[in-house]
Enzyme design. Structure first.
Site, PDB file in Angstrom:
ATOM      1  N   ASN A 136      -3.659   4.197 -14.961  1.00  0.00           N
ATOM      2  CA  ASN A 136      -3.938   3.331 -13.827  1.00  0.00           C
ATOM      3  C   ASN A 136      -5.329   3.667 -13.294  1.00  0.00           C
ATOM      4  OD1 ASN A 136      -3.937   1.868 -11.495  1.00  0.00           O
ATOM      5  ND2 ASN A 136      -2.149   2.856 -10.589  1.00  0.00           N
ATOM      6  N   ALA A 149       0.878  -1.168   0.000  1.00  0.00           N
ATOM      7  CA  ALA A 149       0.000   0.000   0.000  1.00  0.00           C
ATOM      8  C   ALA A 149       0.911   1.213   0.000  1.00  0.00           C
ATOM      9  CB  ALA A 149      -0.921   0.000   1.209  1.00  0.00           C
ATOM     10  N   ILE A 150       1.643   1.368  -1.105  1.00  0.00           N
ATOM     11  CA  ILE A 150       2.588   2.480  -1.211  1.00  0.00           C
ATOM     12  C   ILE A 150       1.806   3.793  -1.260  1.00  0.00           C
ATOM     13  CG2 ILE A 150       4.471   3.489  -2.588  1.00  0.00           C
ATOM     14  CD1 ILE A 150       5.141   0.704  -1.406  1.00  0.00           C
ATOM     15  N   GLY A 151       0.664   3.761  -1.921  1.00  0.00           N
ATOM     16  CA  GLY A 151      -0.137   4.974  -2.016  1.00  0.00           C
ATOM     17  C   GLY A 151       0.406   5.946  -3.048  1.00  0.00           C
ATOM     18  N   ILE A 165      -3.146  -7.886 -14.876  1.00  0.00           N
ATOM     19  CA  ILE A 165      -3.949  -7.288 -13.846  1.00  0.00           C
ATOM     20  C   ILE A 165      -3.104  -6.411 -12.922  1.00  0.00           C
ATOM     21  CG2 ILE A 165      -5.638  -9.155 -13.769  1.00  0.00           C
ATOM     22  CD1 ILE A 165      -4.272 -10.284 -11.307  1.00  0.00           C
ATOM     23  N   THR A 192      -2.895  -5.217  -8.804  1.00  0.00           N
ATOM     24  CA  THR A 192      -2.885  -6.091  -7.621  1.00  0.00           C
ATOM     25  C   THR A 192      -4.305  -6.429  -7.151  1.00  0.00           C
ATOM     26  OG1 THR A 192      -2.711  -4.123  -6.262  1.00  0.00           O
ATOM     27  CG2 THR A 192      -0.663  -5.251  -6.799  1.00  0.00           C
ATOM     28  N   GLY A 228       2.221 -12.008 -11.329  1.00  0.00           N
ATOM     29  CA  GLY A 228       2.895 -13.196 -10.829  1.00  0.00           C
ATOM     30  C   GLY A 228       3.876 -13.862 -11.772  1.00  0.00           C
ATOM     31  N   CYS A 233      -5.776   1.442  -9.042  1.00  0.00           N
ATOM     32  CA  CYS A 233      -4.959   1.370  -7.834  1.00  0.00           C
ATOM     33  C   CYS A 233      -5.841   1.184  -6.604  1.00  0.00           C
ATOM     34  CB  CYS A 233      -4.102   2.609  -7.651  1.00  0.00           C
ATOM     35  SG  CYS A 233      -3.021   2.421  -6.232  1.00  0.00           S
ATOM     36  N   GLY A 281       2.747 -10.955  -7.015  1.00  0.00           N
ATOM     37  CA  GLY A 281       3.700 -12.054  -6.923  1.00  0.00           C
ATOM     38  C   GLY A 281       3.114 -13.360  -7.414  1.00  0.00           C
TER      39      GLY A 281
HETATM   40  C1  LIG Z   1       5.400  -2.087  -4.677  1.00  0.00           C
HETATM   41  C2  LIG Z   1       4.444  -2.027  -5.827  1.00  0.00           C
HETATM   42  C3  LIG Z   1       4.088  -0.788  -6.369  1.00  0.00           C
HETATM   43  C4  LIG Z   1       3.196  -0.709  -7.441  1.00  0.00           C
HETATM   44  N1  LIG Z   1       2.885   0.517  -7.974  1.00  0.00           N
HETATM   45  C5  LIG Z   1       2.061   0.597  -9.060  1.00  0.00           C
HETATM   46  C6  LIG Z   1       1.779   1.854  -9.692  1.00  0.00           C
HETATM   47  O1  LIG Z   1       2.287   2.905  -9.285  1.00  0.00           O
HETATM   48  N2  LIG Z   1       0.934   1.871 -10.758  1.00  0.00           N
HETATM   49  C7  LIG Z   1       0.373   0.720 -11.256  1.00  0.00           C
HETATM   50  O2  LIG Z   1      -0.370   0.793 -12.240  1.00  0.00           O
HETATM   51  N3  LIG Z   1       0.643  -0.481 -10.699  1.00  0.00           N
HETATM   52  C8  LIG Z   1       1.463  -0.573  -9.619  1.00  0.00           C
HETATM   53  N4  LIG Z   1       1.739  -1.814  -9.060  1.00  0.00           N
HETATM   54  C9  LIG Z   1       1.130  -3.028  -9.627  1.00  0.00           C
HETATM   55  C10 LIG Z   1       2.068  -3.741 -10.586  1.00  0.00           C
HETATM   56  O3  LIG Z   1       2.412  -2.946 -11.680  1.00  0.00           O
HETATM   57  C11 LIG Z   1       1.435  -5.052 -11.081  1.00  0.00           C
HETATM   58  O4  LIG Z   1       0.217  -4.757 -11.732  1.00  0.00           O
HETATM   59  C12 LIG Z   1       1.157  -6.049  -9.963  1.00  0.00           C
HETATM   60  O5  LIG Z   1       2.183  -6.030  -9.025  1.00  0.00           O
HETATM   61  C13 LIG Z   1       0.958  -7.488 -10.467  1.00  0.00           C
HETATM   62  O6  LIG Z   1       2.105  -7.974 -11.118  1.00  0.00           O
HETATM   63  P1  LIG Z   1       3.248  -8.877 -10.387  1.00  0.00           P
HETATM   64  O7  LIG Z   1       2.547  -9.991  -9.672  1.00  0.00           O
HETATM   65  O8  LIG Z   1       4.138  -9.326 -11.488  1.00  0.00           O
HETATM   66  O9  LIG Z   1       3.936  -7.965  -9.436  1.00  0.00           O
HETATM   67  C14 LIG Z   1       2.636  -1.905  -7.983  1.00  0.00           C
HETATM   68  C15 LIG Z   1       3.008  -3.142  -7.439  1.00  0.00           C
HETATM   69  C16 LIG Z   1       3.901  -3.222  -6.383  1.00  0.00           C
HETATM   70  C17 LIG Z   1       4.273  -4.573  -5.836  1.00  0.00           C
END
Ligand SMILES: Cc1cc2nc3c(=O)[nH]c(=O)nc-3n(C[C@H](O)[C@H](O)[C@H](O)COP(=O)(O)O)c2cc1C
Ligand SMILES: Cc1cc2nc3c(=O)[nH]c(=O)nc-3n(C[C@H](O)[C@H](O)[C@H](O)COP(=O)(O)OP(=O)(O)OC[C@H]3O[C@@H](n4cnc5c(N)ncnc54)[C@H](O)[C@@H]3O)c2cc1C
Ligand code: FES
Lengths: 304, 261
Positions: free
Chosen positions: A126, A69-71, A191, A193, A244, A129, A217
């Site tokens: 986005n 939840a970076i926000g 997708i 998260t 993931g 979020c 993940g």
């Molecule tokens: C720490 C972190 C920060 C993220 N920040 C953003 C963001 O700023 N904008 C966005 O569209 N997605 C953001 N995401 C989502 C990722 O781009 C991605 O959609 C999501 O993590 C699923 O892919 P993964 O399982 O390969 O990580 C963030 C994910 C993580 C883990």
């Protein structure tokens, strides 16, 4: 084999992109690989003005994944264009700017600023979020709001391809996908998260101050794969799959169900050179499997 | 030698475990790895992720560089949870992905006296610092610890530096330790630089006294980290300028008057 991918206006030398928020502004990874070898660099979500993000703690590890939840902490679009973009190899590798806004007006202001920037290869909106109070997800869950935002973005985006990033936190992903396509989206990525939560039985507190976070993940891959498959069946525009992915087999699975390209997110935390290695390893894997072309392999899943 | 803060080029390498030794119990582990190609500044750290972890645990774990010689990279690790438990069971020959050196490290001059305040595992970065210091006579170390002293790499610190260890087993011990800390900081404030590393409650106490006595103090923070390279924004600390900065890249070593703990 020809590794290039054409996502309707966004041309990549290979289908591997980084996922927003997991690759900083790209420069953080310069010591670990050659950015020019990537299909595209997607940077951290930018807003019109800098944002501080949520209070700490913001992240927690979970089985085969993590919650965040970076926000949307970010330096703001102006500083990005001035200090980061010039240092990125945008001439050889498209730089995709992920953007976030709290209102339709702010989205259009952001788009105007970015559409005239030569170094920006595409915009990724986005609307998904889960970690901010206003904007973000509400655009992604309400088809009408999503239509309005995308439609308006397209008006200001000029020649820049518009990627719309979808949230999995909806009842039917196909409805939203169809809506954003009809609103003029050039590409869909999914997708983002999945909403989640973690608590500590010793302190009796949530593990992240925001209480809820977004799960990412390897744990989310099956969910992502299903949604990418469904969306690919529903829309005609190119789809970027993510969620993931941690190895070349995962990448090919997403392409097999119909994705044209993929993004690597949380896997970049397991090794900072992960995405660079995947680009190299994918060539070997494709060779091994005797895949002739992306067009032949993409969406070639055999049912029944 | 002047430990200047330089932007040394970081690398990610698979390194082989040479040996694992335990001090006292199996909860205190020294991990020796084949030496990486880079050099470091004490206070810098590495991200550590065994190849065998595959998809789980997802995150690497951050550890201070305890010591680096021509023969090995050494980390000193306490088992506190799942990741460190798995690490303590690694076998010689196993591959570990290591990236570093990360963070900025301590800045100090050999010809100036320095007060080192270490709490528990916070001793790790100071082992290399003290052993490579050209004038160990300039070092004053106060070490607060809970486990028996033999669990920590304390005896191997140079003979000719001044060092003092205090064990805290009870609230009274802790109160007494705080008084000694305060006194040390007061006495030392005008004499040179203070470096501190340890648990956050320990750092908070030090920060308070250092601000009170206007000491030139540097604190090494240990926030949770996912990437270690400044990308995830999960490890940030709030500075007195009201900014959130990544502790993994901009620090972990912070000026005591610049950060909220
Ligand atoms: C720490 C972190 C920060 C993220 N920040 C953003 C963001 O700023 N904008 C966005 O569209 N997605 C953001 N995401 C989502 C990722 O781009 C991605 O959609 C999501 O993590 C699923 O892919 P993964 O399982 O390969 O990580 C963030 C994910 C993580 C883990
Ligand atoms: C820059 C830096 C340098 C470090 N150097 C050392 C070192 O030299 N030796 C050493 O033993 N440890 C060090 N740590 C702490 C170490 O990283 C954690 O103990 C480790 O990540 C815990 O992993 P785990 O899976 O065993 O514990 P988890 O199951 O993740 O957590 C178990 C307990 O440890 C705490 N914890 C988890 N991560 C951290 C963390 N990053 N910092 C502090 N507490 C944490 C949790 O709050 C929990 O109480 C350092 C941390 C940082 C950020
Ligand atoms: S650990 Fe990811 S930004 Fe510091």
């Amino acid at each position: 084999m020809d590794f290039r991918v054409d996502l309707g206006g966004l041309k990549l030398t290979n289908p591997i992109m980084t996922a927003s928020g997991t690759f900083g502004y790209g420069l953080e990874f310069k010591p670990y690989g050659n950015l020019e070898e990537l299909g595209a660099i997607v940077v951290k979500g930018l807003s019109l003005r800098p944002r501080q993000g949520n209070p700490m703690p913001r992240i927690v590890e979970t089985p085969c994944g993590m919650l965040n939840a970076i926000g949307l902490q970010n330096i703001g679009v102006e500083k990005f264009l001035l200090e980061k973009l010039p240092l990125l190899p945008w001439k050889t590798t498209p730089v995709v700017v992920n953007l976030y806004a709290q209102s339709a007006e702010e989205f259009s202001d952001l788009t105007r600023v970015l559409s005239s920037e030569e170094g920006v290869g595409a915009l990724e909106v986005n609307i998904s979020c889960p970690n901010v109070k206003e904007g973000g997800l509400q655009f992604g869950q309400d088809p009408q709001a999503a239509f309005k935002v995308v439609n308006m973005l397209k008006k200001h985006a000029g020649s820049k391809p518009v990627i719309v990033k979808l949230s999995p936190n909806v009842a039917d992903i196909k409805v939203i996908a169809k809506t954003v396509e009809s609103a003029g989206a050039d590409i869909i990525s999914l997708i983002n998260t999945i909403g989640g939560m973690a608590v500590d039985i010793h302190t009796r507190k949530p593990c992240i101050t925001n209480v809820f976070g977004g799960l990412s993940g390897p744990a989310i891959k099956p969910v992502a794969l299903k949604m990418v498959y469904e969306v690919c069946k529903t829309v005609k525009i190119p789809v970027i799959g993510l969620g993931g992915i941690s190895n070349t087999q995962d990448i090919l699975e997403f392409i097999l169900v119909g994705a044209s390209a993929v993004q690597i997110g949380t896997a970049s935390f397991t090794r900072p050179d992960k995405v660079f290695t995947l680009v190299k390893d994918l060539r070997v894997k494709v060779e091994e499997l005797g895949i002739k072309s992306w067009d032949e392999f993409r969406g070639s899943l055999r049912l029944g | 030698m002047n430990h200047k803060i330089e932007n040394k080029k970081q690398r990610c390498q698979s390194l082989k475990v040479q040996t694992i030794t335990y001090s006292g119990t199996r909860d205190f582990v020294h991990v020796y790895l084949d030496p990486p190609i880079w050099d470091y500044v004490p206070g810098q750290f590495v991200m550590f992720r065994p190849g065998s972890w595959s998809n789980d645990p997802v995150w690497p774990r951050p550890f201070s560089i305890c010591e680096k010689t021509d023969d090995a990279l050494r980390l000193f690790i306490q088992v506190v949870g799942r990741g460190t438990k798995l690490i303590s069971c690694l076998r010689p020959g196993e591959d570990v992905d290591i990236w570093g050196p990360l963070g900025n490290g301590f800045s100090l001059k050999n010809d100036e006296s320095v007060l080192i305040l270490a709490g528990g595992m916070g001793i790790a970065p100071f082992v290399g610092l003290c052993k490579t210091h050209k004038n160990p006579g300039n070092i004053n170390l106060l070490f607060g610890h809970r486990a028996p002293l033999s669990s920590y790499p304390y005896d191997e610190l140079p003979e000719n530096m001044s060092k003092e260890a205090m064990q805290q087993k009870s609230m009274e011990d802790l109160n007494e330790f705080q008084l000694v800390l305060k006194q040390k900081i007061q006495d030392f404030a005008s004499k040179g630089r203070i470096l501190a590393c340890g648990p956050s409650s320990f750092l908070r106490a030090i920060q308070k006294y250092c601000l009170e006595y206007k000491a030139d103090a540097w604190l090494s923070l240990e926030n949770k980290m996912a990437c270690g390279v400044g990308a995830c924004l999960g490890c940030v600390a709030r500075t007195t300028d009201d900014e959130y900065v990544q502790t993994c890249t901009c620090v972990p070593v912070f000026s005591a008057d610049k950060v909220f703990l």
